[in-house]
Design a protein around this motif. Structure first.
Motif, PDB file in Angstrom:
ATOM      1  N   GLU A  55       0.821  -1.210   0.000  1.00 24.72           N
ATOM      2  CA  GLU A  55       0.000   0.000   0.000  1.00 24.72           C
ATOM      3  C   GLU A  55       0.857   1.264   0.000  1.00 24.72           C
ATOM      4  O   GLU A  55       0.354   2.354   0.212  1.00 24.72           O
ATOM      5  CB  GLU A  55      -1.010  -0.029   1.159  1.00 24.72           C
ATOM      6  N   HIS A  56       2.161   1.078  -0.265  1.00 28.62           N
ATOM      7  CA  HIS A  56       3.059   2.226  -0.260  1.00 28.62           C
ATOM      8  C   HIS A  56       4.108   2.078  -1.349  1.00 28.62           C
ATOM      9  O   HIS A  56       4.345   0.974  -1.846  1.00 28.62           O
ATOM     10  CB  HIS A  56       3.744   2.347   1.105  1.00 28.62           C
ATOM     11  N   ILE A  57       4.757   3.211  -1.672  1.00 28.24           N
ATOM     12  CA  ILE A  57       5.890   3.192  -2.586  1.00 28.24           C
ATOM     13  C   ILE A  57       7.185   2.965  -1.782  1.00 28.24           C
ATOM     14  O   ILE A  57       7.142   2.916  -0.556  1.00 28.24           O
ATOM     15  CB  ILE A  57       5.987   4.525  -3.374  1.00 28.24           C
ATOM     16  N   GLY A  58       8.316   2.819  -2.489  1.00 27.85           N
ATOM     17  CA  GLY A  58       9.609   2.729  -1.796  1.00 27.85           C
ATOM     18  C   GLY A  58      10.158   1.322  -1.642  1.00 27.85           C
ATOM     19  O   GLY A  58      11.306   1.153  -1.240  1.00 27.85           O
ATOM     20  N   GLY A  59       9.345   0.306  -1.921  1.00 29.06           N
ATOM     21  CA  GLY A  59       9.811  -1.080  -1.770  1.00 29.06           C
ATOM     22  C   GLY A  59      10.331  -1.319  -0.364  1.00 29.06           C
ATOM     23  O   GLY A  59       9.769  -0.805   0.617  1.00 29.06           O
ATOM     24  N   ASN A  60      11.421  -2.044  -0.265  1.00 28.76           N
ATOM     25  CA  ASN A  60      11.955  -2.388   1.058  1.00 28.76           C
ATOM     26  C   ASN A  60      12.635  -1.211   1.742  1.00 28.76           C
ATOM     27  O   ASN A  60      13.005  -1.307   2.914  1.00 28.76           O
ATOM     28  CB  ASN A  60      12.948  -3.548   0.938  1.00 28.76           C
ATOM     29  N   ALA A  61      12.810  -0.109   1.036  1.00 30.86           N
ATOM     30  CA  ALA A  61      13.442   1.062   1.654  1.00 30.86           C
ATOM     31  C   ALA A  61      12.400   1.996   2.290  1.00 30.86           C
ATOM     32  O   ALA A  61      12.766   3.045   2.839  1.00 30.86           O
ATOM     33  CB  ALA A  61      14.258   1.824   0.608  1.00 30.86           C
ATOM     34  N   TYR A  62      11.144   1.597   2.261  1.00 25.45           N
ATOM     35  CA  TYR A  62      10.060   2.446   2.793  1.00 25.45           C
ATOM     36  C   TYR A  62      10.296   2.844   4.255  1.00 25.45           C
ATOM     37  O   TYR A  62      10.599   2.005   5.102  1.00 25.45           O
ATOM     38  CB  TYR A  62       8.744   1.671   2.674  1.00 25.45           C
ATOM     39  N   ASP A  63      10.156   4.134   4.551  1.00 30.37           N
ATOM     40  CA  ASP A  63      10.216   4.587   5.946  1.00 30.37           C
ATOM     41  C   ASP A  63       9.002   5.464   6.240  1.00 30.37           C
ATOM     42  O   ASP A  63       8.351   5.975   5.329  1.00 30.37           O
ATOM     43  CB  ASP A  63      11.547   5.301   6.266  1.00 30.37           C
ATOM     44  N   HIS A  64       8.689   5.597   7.493  1.00 33.01           N
ATOM     45  CA  HIS A  64       7.490   6.351   7.892  1.00 33.01           C
ATOM     46  C   HIS A  64       7.566   6.681   9.373  1.00 33.01           C
ATOM     47  O   HIS A  64       8.380   6.102  10.104  1.00 33.01           O
ATOM     48  CB  HIS A  64       6.229   5.523   7.595  1.00 33.01           C
ATOM     49  N   LEU A  65       6.702   7.597   9.817  1.00 32.45           N
ATOM     50  CA  LEU A  65       6.604   7.883  11.247  1.00 32.45           C
ATOM     51  C   LEU A  65       5.720   6.814  11.883  1.00 32.45           C
ATOM     52  O   LEU A  65       4.617   6.558  11.397  1.00 32.45           O
ATOM     53  CB  LEU A  65       5.979   9.264  11.478  1.00 32.45           C
ATOM     54  N   ASP A  66       6.188   6.181  12.926  1.00 29.91           N
ATOM     55  CA  ASP A  66       5.358   5.168  13.592  1.00 29.91           C
ATOM     56  C   ASP A  66       4.351   5.847  14.532  1.00 29.91           C
ATOM     57  O   ASP A  66       4.273   7.088  14.578  1.00 29.91           O
ATOM     58  CB  ASP A  66       6.233   4.120  14.303  1.00 29.91           C
ATOM     59  N   ALA A  67       3.610   5.041  15.278  1.00 28.79           N
ATOM     60  CA  ALA A  67       2.529   5.596  16.106  1.00 28.79           C
ATOM     61  C   ALA A  67       3.056   6.620  17.119  1.00 28.79           C
ATOM     62  O   ALA A  67       2.351   7.565  17.493  1.00 28.79           O
ATOM     63  CB  ALA A  67       1.797   4.464  16.827  1.00 28.79           C
ATOM     64  N   ALA A  68       4.305   6.450  17.540  1.00 30.66           N
ATOM     65  CA  ALA A  68       4.887   7.383  18.518  1.00 30.66           C
ATOM     66  C   ALA A  68       5.470   8.628  17.848  1.00 30.66           C
ATOM     67  O   ALA A  68       5.933   9.537  18.537  1.00 30.66           O
ATOM     68  CB  ALA A  68       5.975   6.665  19.314  1.00 30.66           C
ATOM     69  N   GLY A  69       5.488   8.627  16.521  1.00 33.54           N
ATOM     70  CA  GLY A  69       6.063   9.775  15.808  1.00 33.54           C
ATOM     71  C   GLY A  69       7.551   9.648  15.556  1.00 33.54           C
ATOM     72  O   GLY A  69       8.226  10.634  15.233  1.00 33.54           O
ATOM     73  N   VAL A  70       8.082   8.434  15.694  1.00 29.58           N
ATOM     74  CA  VAL A  70       9.508   8.204  15.416  1.00 29.58           C
ATOM     75  C   VAL A  70       9.634   7.656  13.987  1.00 29.58           C
ATOM     76  O   VAL A  70       8.882   6.773  13.590  1.00 29.58           O
ATOM     77  CB  VAL A  70      10.118   7.198  16.426  1.00 29.58           C
ATOM     78  N   MET A  71      10.597   8.195  13.249  1.00 30.76           N
ATOM     79  CA  MET A  71      10.832   7.723  11.879  1.00 30.76           C
ATOM     80  C   MET A  71      11.481   6.345  11.912  1.00 30.76           C
ATOM     81  O   MET A  71      12.550   6.176  12.517  1.00 30.76           O
ATOM     82  CB  MET A  71      11.744   8.726  11.165  1.00 30.76           C
TER      83      MET A  71
END
Ligand code: FAD
Ligand code: UDP
Length: 403
Positions: A55-71
């Motif tokens: 459901e996202h771009i970036g393949g295995n390099a995908y990063d995001h902010l988790d529920a706590a707001g940490v990347m």
């Protein structure tokens, strides 16, 4: 990045809306697919549809902010490093960089010591105070020369001997790959050097950095083009009949594309356990390795070291290697390479499809190598002046790091 749904994609490029076919469909929105899509759209003015089943771009390099707001990195730590200025220049169109040199510690015999093994590692483990020349002699005395180095065991034993091999490599490798190092190609443990200096960097490449605002933002910038449509949450196999296009670039597993008709190519998978701790920091460096076979995970990553993010809490990931699950690692060994060659022969005689990337060409490639592979494919397409029929031959030969 015009994100489209299947209904719209089946009508053709949204840049036109006149029902004509896409010039290219690209399967996979990771490094391989995103780079080739960007080049075809921007460089040649072609209309491209990028599909990914995630459901996202970036393949295995995908990063995001988790529920706590940490990347965090959803699929484990990704550190960008390369010796190829051309690749840095290309990616720098889509991101600024945060300088970062990766350092890793290994938990061995109640010590946390640098890996790759260096002077500090040896002095700490053996309670010595050697200088560089003494450490060289120390290792030379332990090394057990192997005449013909073929396996991942041979490489290490030849350099540092049994004891250090067992402490640092055997258990880790057995966990990571489900195979003994003696069953794996020498290229696997050859990734990790041995040093007698105090250099404790994991990589020595001339360029080492993290995308300043993360990988996902870099991919967004890459795919943000009026001639690129992106269709997420969609498996190519399920929609291929509904799409109309001239050429296909496939960055998924090559054996899957052919319905596993020659048998399955083995991949190693990982289970990631993500956690947020109510403390600002857990460990001294981004990654701590656990070579002991009795510990079920291979490493713990703490992302704030990679990103430099200030946050009162910290997020970490444990990696548990496993056989089943998403295909993360092609497994480098002779019988798998032989099976891949048979799939490659099939690929070469399949018109209109080109296979690309870590899964499409079954290669244990780093990110920069995949970018290099995609840029090389683009060059071939550009030089041919028209879509190139499916062949992976020239791309196979490429190793951008030139090591
Ligand atoms: P991927 O990123 O795997 O992208 C392929 C995409 O295709 C996926 O998103 C998948 O969902 C999609 N797909 C597959 N089949 C289909 C289908 N049928 N329909 C629709 N979509 C499909 N490299 C480094 O340089 N530095 C590192 O520190 C580093 N760390 C890593 C850590 C881990 C745990 C792993 C697993 C890899 C690491 N790598 C690292 C390697 C790096 O992840 C790869 O080189 C890079 O992501 C490969 O890009 P790719 O586009 O070939 O494949
Ligand atoms: N390796 C090991 N012990 C370590 C680090 C690495 O035995 O502490 C071996 C292991 O086989 C691993 C390989 O070296 O798979 C390559 O390590 P790298 O860190 O490059 O793996 P990746 O980041 O690709 O998972």
């Amino acid at each position: 990045m015009p994100q489209v749904n299947l209904e719209s994609a089946s009508r053709g490029p949204s840049a036109h809306g006149d029902g004509r076919p896409y010039d290219y469909v690209v399967v996979g929105a990771g490094f391989a697919g995103s780079v080739i899509a960007e080049r075809l759209a921007e460089g040649l003015g072609l209309n491209v549809l990028v599909i990914d089943r995630r459901e996202h771009i970036g393949g295995n390099a995908y990063d995001h902010l988790d529920a706590a707001g940490v990347m965090v990195h959803r699929y484990g730590p990704h550190i960008f490093h390369t010796n190829a200025q051309r690749i840095v220049d290309y990616l720098s169109r889509f991101t600024q960089w945060r300088p970062y040199e990766h350092r890793v510690l290994a938990q061995v015999d109640d010590h946390l010591v640098p890996i790759p093994i260096n002077l500090t590692t040896l002095n700490t483990l053996f309670g010595l105070q050697m200088d560089e020349a003494q450490a060289e002699r120390f290792l030379a005395e332990r090394a057990q020369p192997v005449e013909c180095i073929r396996t991942s065991e041979d490489v290490v034993i030849n350099q540092i001997g049994q004891e250090l091999y067992q402490k640092f490599f055997q258990g880790y490798t057995r966990k990571q790959w489900g195979l003994d190092p003696s069953q794996l190609d020498k290229s696997v443990t050859s990734r990790i050097p041995t040093r007698t200096t105090e250099d404790d960097r994991y990589f020595t490449d001339s360029f080492q950095a993290m995308p300043l605002e993360g990988y996902t933002r870099m991919f967004e910038n890459m795919l943000d083009h009026p001639r690129i449509d992106v269709l997420l949450d969609t498996d190519f196999a399920q929609v291929r009949e509904q799409l109309s296009y001239a050429q296909l670039i496939y960055c998924g597993p090559v054996d899957e594309y052919f319905g596993f008709r020659l048998g399955r190519l083995p991949y190693r998978s990982l289970r990631f356990e993500h956690k947020t701790l109510q403390q600002p920091q857990l460990q001294a460096v981004a990654v701590v390795n656990y070579p002991d076979e009795a510990v079920p995970y291979t490493r713990i990553t703490e992302y704030k070291h990679l990103t430099g993010q200030q946050h009162p809490h910290t997020s970490i990931t444990y990696e548990y290697p496993c056989a089943d699950g998403d295909p993360y690692y092609p497994i480098p060994r002779a019988e798998n390479a032989a099976l891949y060659q048979r799939y490659k022969a099939l690929a070469d005689e399949t018109p209109g499809v080109t296979f690309l990337g870590r899964l499409g060409t079954y290669k244990y490639y780093n990110m920069d190598q995949v970018v290099g592979q995609a840029l090389a494919l683009y060059q071939r397409i550009e030089q041919a002046g028209a879509p190139v029929p499916g062949t992976t031959a020239a791309v196979e030969l490429l190793d951008e790091r030139g090591a």
